[in-house]
Design a protein around this motif. Structure first.
Motif, PDB file in Angstrom:
ATOM      1  N   VAL A  90       0.867  -1.178   0.000  1.00 33.93           N
ATOM      2  CA  VAL A  90       0.000   0.000   0.000  1.00 33.93           C
ATOM      3  C   VAL A  90       0.903   1.226   0.000  1.00 33.93           C
ATOM      4  O   VAL A  90       1.608   1.488   0.973  1.00 33.93           O
ATOM      5  CB  VAL A  90      -0.942   0.021   1.225  1.00 33.93           C
ATOM      6  N   THR A  91       0.921   1.961  -1.110  1.00 38.71           N
ATOM      7  CA  THR A  91       1.715   3.184  -1.159  1.00 38.71           C
ATOM      8  C   THR A  91       0.985   4.259  -0.354  1.00 38.71           C
ATOM      9  O   THR A  91      -0.247   4.302  -0.334  1.00 38.71           O
ATOM     10  CB  THR A  91       1.943   3.678  -2.603  1.00 38.71           C
ATOM     11  N   GLY A  92       1.738   5.097   0.324  1.00 43.21           N
ATOM     12  CA  GLY A  92       1.106   6.103   1.177  1.00 43.21           C
ATOM     13  C   GLY A  92       0.345   5.462   2.317  1.00 43.21           C
ATOM     14  O   GLY A  92      -0.642   6.014   2.803  1.00 43.21           O
ATOM     15  N   GLY A  93       0.796   4.301   2.759  1.00 46.40           N
ATOM     16  CA  GLY A  93       0.050   3.516   3.740  1.00 46.40           C
ATOM     17  C   GLY A  93       0.411   3.749   5.182  1.00 46.40           C
ATOM     18  O   GLY A  93       0.014   2.966   6.040  1.00 46.40           O
ATOM     19  N   GLN A 120       1.054  -9.664  -4.348  1.00 47.64           N
ATOM     20  CA  GLN A 120      -0.076 -10.046  -5.189  1.00 47.64           C
ATOM     21  C   GLN A 120      -1.089  -8.913  -5.322  1.00 47.64           C
ATOM     22  O   GLN A 120      -1.895  -8.897  -6.237  1.00 47.64           O
ATOM     23  CB  GLN A 120      -0.780 -11.279  -4.609  1.00 47.64           C
ATOM     24  N   VAL A 121      -1.047  -7.964  -4.378  1.00 46.87           N
ATOM     25  CA  VAL A 121      -1.986  -6.841  -4.393  1.00 46.87           C
ATOM     26  C   VAL A 121      -1.206  -5.544  -4.217  1.00 46.87           C
ATOM     27  O   VAL A 121      -0.355  -5.446  -3.333  1.00 46.87           O
ATOM     28  CB  VAL A 121      -3.040  -6.975  -3.260  1.00 46.87           C
ATOM     29  N   LEU A 122      -1.489  -4.574  -5.066  1.00 42.82           N
ATOM     30  CA  LEU A 122      -0.930  -3.225  -4.939  1.00 42.82           C
ATOM     31  C   LEU A 122      -2.089  -2.253  -4.798  1.00 42.82           C
ATOM     32  O   LEU A 122      -3.012  -2.256  -5.616  1.00 42.82           O
ATOM     33  CB  LEU A 122      -0.101  -2.844  -6.171  1.00 42.82           C
ATOM     34  N   VAL A 123      -2.046  -1.445  -3.752  1.00 42.26           N
ATOM     35  CA  VAL A 123      -3.023  -0.370  -3.574  1.00 42.26           C
ATOM     36  C   VAL A 123      -2.228   0.927  -3.593  1.00 42.26           C
ATOM     37  O   VAL A 123      -1.381   1.155  -2.729  1.00 42.26           O
ATOM     38  CB  VAL A 123      -3.804  -0.499  -2.249  1.00 42.26           C
ATOM     39  N   HIS A 124      -2.473   1.756  -4.603  1.00 41.03           N
ATOM     40  CA  HIS A 124      -1.761   3.030  -4.702  1.00 41.03           C
ATOM     41  C   HIS A 124      -2.628   4.104  -4.060  1.00 41.03           C
ATOM     42  O   HIS A 124      -3.614   4.559  -4.638  1.00 41.03           O
ATOM     43  CB  HIS A 124      -1.440   3.382  -6.154  1.00 41.03           C
ATOM     44  N   MET A 184       0.169  29.202  -9.162  1.00 38.20           N
ATOM     45  CA  MET A 184       0.773  27.949  -8.712  1.00 38.20           C
ATOM     46  C   MET A 184       2.225  27.858  -9.161  1.00 38.20           C
ATOM     47  O   MET A 184       2.558  28.140 -10.304  1.00 38.20           O
ATOM     48  CB  MET A 184      -0.012  26.753  -9.249  1.00 38.20           C
ATOM     49  N   ASN A 185       3.060  27.446  -8.251  1.00 37.24           N
ATOM     50  CA  ASN A 185       4.477  27.255  -8.512  1.00 37.24           C
ATOM     51  C   ASN A 185       4.654  25.973  -9.346  1.00 37.24           C
ATOM     52  O   ASN A 185       4.126  24.930  -8.978  1.00 37.24           O
ATOM     53  CB  ASN A 185       5.197  27.127  -7.161  1.00 37.24           C
ATOM     54  N   PRO A 186       5.389  26.016 -10.460  1.00 36.67           N
ATOM     55  CA  PRO A 186       5.597  24.808 -11.271  1.00 36.67           C
ATOM     56  C   PRO A 186       6.232  23.655 -10.482  1.00 36.67           C
ATOM     57  O   PRO A 186       5.923  22.494 -10.740  1.00 36.67           O
ATOM     58  CB  PRO A 186       6.525  25.285 -12.389  1.00 36.67           C
ATOM     59  N   ALA A 187       7.066  23.958  -9.494  1.00 32.62           N
ATOM     60  CA  ALA A 187       7.675  22.898  -8.684  1.00 32.62           C
ATOM     61  C   ALA A 187       6.613  22.172  -7.860  1.00 32.62           C
ATOM     62  O   ALA A 187       6.677  20.950  -7.694  1.00 32.62           O
ATOM     63  CB  ALA A 187       8.752  23.478  -7.779  1.00 32.62           C
ATOM     64  N   ASP A 188       5.619  22.918  -7.346  1.00 32.86           N
ATOM     65  CA  ASP A 188       4.528  22.284  -6.609  1.00 32.86           C
ATOM     66  C   ASP A 188       3.708  21.394  -7.528  1.00 32.86           C
ATOM     67  O   ASP A 188       3.338  20.276  -7.163  1.00 32.86           O
ATOM     68  CB  ASP A 188       3.615  23.336  -5.970  1.00 32.86           C
ATOM     69  N   PHE A 189       3.409  21.881  -8.714  1.00 36.28           N
ATOM     70  CA  PHE A 189       2.670  21.081  -9.693  1.00 36.28           C
ATOM     71  C   PHE A 189       3.437  19.800 -10.015  1.00 36.28           C
ATOM     72  O   PHE A 189       2.870  18.708 -10.021  1.00 36.28           O
ATOM     73  CB  PHE A 189       2.428  21.900 -10.972  1.00 36.28           C
ATOM     74  N   ASP A 190       4.735  19.919 -10.273  1.00 30.19           N
ATOM     75  CA  ASP A 190       5.557  18.750 -10.595  1.00 30.19           C
ATOM     76  C   ASP A 190       5.584  17.748  -9.444  1.00 30.19           C
ATOM     77  O   ASP A 190       5.557  16.533  -9.666  1.00 30.19           O
ATOM     78  CB  ASP A 190       6.987  19.175 -10.946  1.00 30.19           C
ATOM     79  N   ALA A 191       5.639  18.237  -8.214  1.00 29.59           N
ATOM     80  CA  ALA A 191       5.661  17.343  -7.054  1.00 29.59           C
ATOM     81  C   ALA A 191       4.362  16.552  -6.944  1.00 29.59           C
ATOM     82  O   ALA A 191       4.378  15.335  -6.700  1.00 29.59           O
ATOM     83  CB  ALA A 191       5.911  18.138  -5.775  1.00 29.59           C
ATOM     84  N   VAL A 192       3.233  17.212  -7.130  1.00 24.73           N
ATOM     85  CA  VAL A 192       1.931  16.537  -7.052  1.00 24.73           C
ATOM     86  C   VAL A 192       1.790  15.516  -8.176  1.00 24.73           C
ATOM     87  O   VAL A 192       1.430  14.361  -7.942  1.00 24.73           O
ATOM     88  CB  VAL A 192       0.773  17.565  -7.081  1.00 24.73           C
ATOM     89  N   VAL A 193       2.093  15.907  -9.386  1.00 31.40           N
ATOM     90  CA  VAL A 193       1.998  14.990 -10.524  1.00 31.40           C
ATOM     91  C   VAL A 193       2.994  13.839 -10.359  1.00 31.40           C
ATOM     92  O   VAL A 193       2.701  12.688 -10.693  1.00 31.40           O
ATOM     93  CB  VAL A 193       2.223  15.747 -11.860  1.00 31.40           C
ATOM     94  N   ALA A 245       2.200   6.285  -9.340  1.00 35.11           N
ATOM     95  CA  ALA A 245       1.298   5.164  -9.645  1.00 35.11           C
ATOM     96  C   ALA A 245       1.886   4.292 -10.754  1.00 35.11           C
ATOM     97  O   ALA A 245       1.842   3.058 -10.674  1.00 35.11           O
ATOM     98  CB  ALA A 245      -0.073   5.691 -10.049  1.00 35.11           C
ATOM     99  N   PHE A 246       2.430   4.914 -11.779  1.00 37.52           N
ATOM    100  CA  PHE A 246       3.067   4.186 -12.880  1.00 37.52           C
ATOM    101  C   PHE A 246       4.253   3.370 -12.376  1.00 37.52           C
ATOM    102  O   PHE A 246       4.383   2.176 -12.659  1.00 37.52           O
ATOM    103  CB  PHE A 246       3.518   5.168 -13.966  1.00 37.52           C
ATOM    104  N   LEU A 247       5.141   4.003 -11.602  1.00 35.05           N
ATOM    105  CA  LEU A 247       6.352   3.317 -11.126  1.00 35.05           C
ATOM    106  C   LEU A 247       6.020   2.174 -10.170  1.00 35.05           C
ATOM    107  O   LEU A 247       6.615   1.091 -10.257  1.00 35.05           O
ATOM    108  CB  LEU A 247       7.297   4.320 -10.456  1.00 35.05           C
ATOM    109  N   ALA A 248       5.081   2.398  -9.257  1.00 37.96           N
ATOM    110  CA  ALA A 248       4.688   1.344  -8.320  1.00 37.96           C
ATOM    111  C   ALA A 248       4.075   0.162  -9.066  1.00 37.96           C
ATOM    112  O   ALA A 248       4.393  -0.997  -8.788  1.00 37.96           O
ATOM    113  CB  ALA A 248       3.704   1.893  -7.289  1.00 37.96           C
TER     114      ALA A 248
END
Length: 185
Positions: free
Chosen positions: A48-51, A124-128, A141-150, A157-160
């Motif tokens: 569980v990411t962010g778990g 066997q199970v991934l929960v993102h 909005m600061n572009p660095a904040d946007f990049d951090a959220v994305v 989610a893709f990497l996990a």
């Protein structure tokens, strides 16, 4: 043992989300598989990411209560994550906290490297459920904040998923669940 059909699992996740947010929000769940239960081995290990807190921790504890060995990832709060894991373990739950920057491919490679528990046995199970908000007006909005959220919400989610899928494909069975909340949209 997970032992829940798709509807029961979704109900359990929604219940966990309501507990984690004091009933203020309902998590929206999107399954990438046709069902949570099905043919194949009984799911015994979950990531569980962010778990380490909030919705992610509630989901991790529910999966552990169902008999799964659960790994949770967290970004920075070592004391909070290890404290949550220790409390769960004291209650007889199999929950282990692992530090991982969700947006860093190297962190996922290290987590799932050969010779590590996740690398050798997989999950066997991934929960993102990793995510956070840095709200603001678009024009300010600061572009660095946007990049951090994305980076956490999309790239993470893709990497996990990419890292967890190796073991699922080898086992020919697995499930991936993405969790979102109103603050993440």
């Amino acid at each position: 043992r997970l032992g829940l059909d798709r509807g029961a699992f979704l109900g359990r996740l929604t219940s966990c989300a309501q507990i984690a947010t004091s009933g203020c929000y309902i998590a929206r769940v999107m399954l990438l598989s046709s069902a949570v239960s099905g043919s194949g081995p009984v799911a015994r290990r979950a990531l569980v990411t962010g778990g380490s807190r909030g919705i992610g921790l509630s989901i991790a504890r529910a999966l552990a209560a169902d008999g799964m060995h659960v790994f949770v990832t967290y970004a920075a709060d070592d004391a909070g994550a290890q404290g949550a894991a220790a409390q769960a373990q004291a209650e007889g739950l199999h929950l282990q906290a692992l530090r991982c920057d969700a947006a860093d491919p190297g962190a996922w490679d290290a987590l799932f490297a050969r010779g590590t528990s996740l690398g050798d046995e997989g999950v066997q199970v991934l929960v993102h459920a990793a995510g956070f908000a840095r709200d603001g007006l678009l024009m300010t909005m600061n572009p660095a904040d946007f990049d951090a959220v994305v980076g956490v919400h999309l790239r993470g989610a893709f990497l996990a998923s990419r890292a967890a899928l190796r073991g699922m494909i080898a086992a020919r069975w697995g499930r991936i669940v993405y969790i979102s909340s109103p603050t993440a949209t």
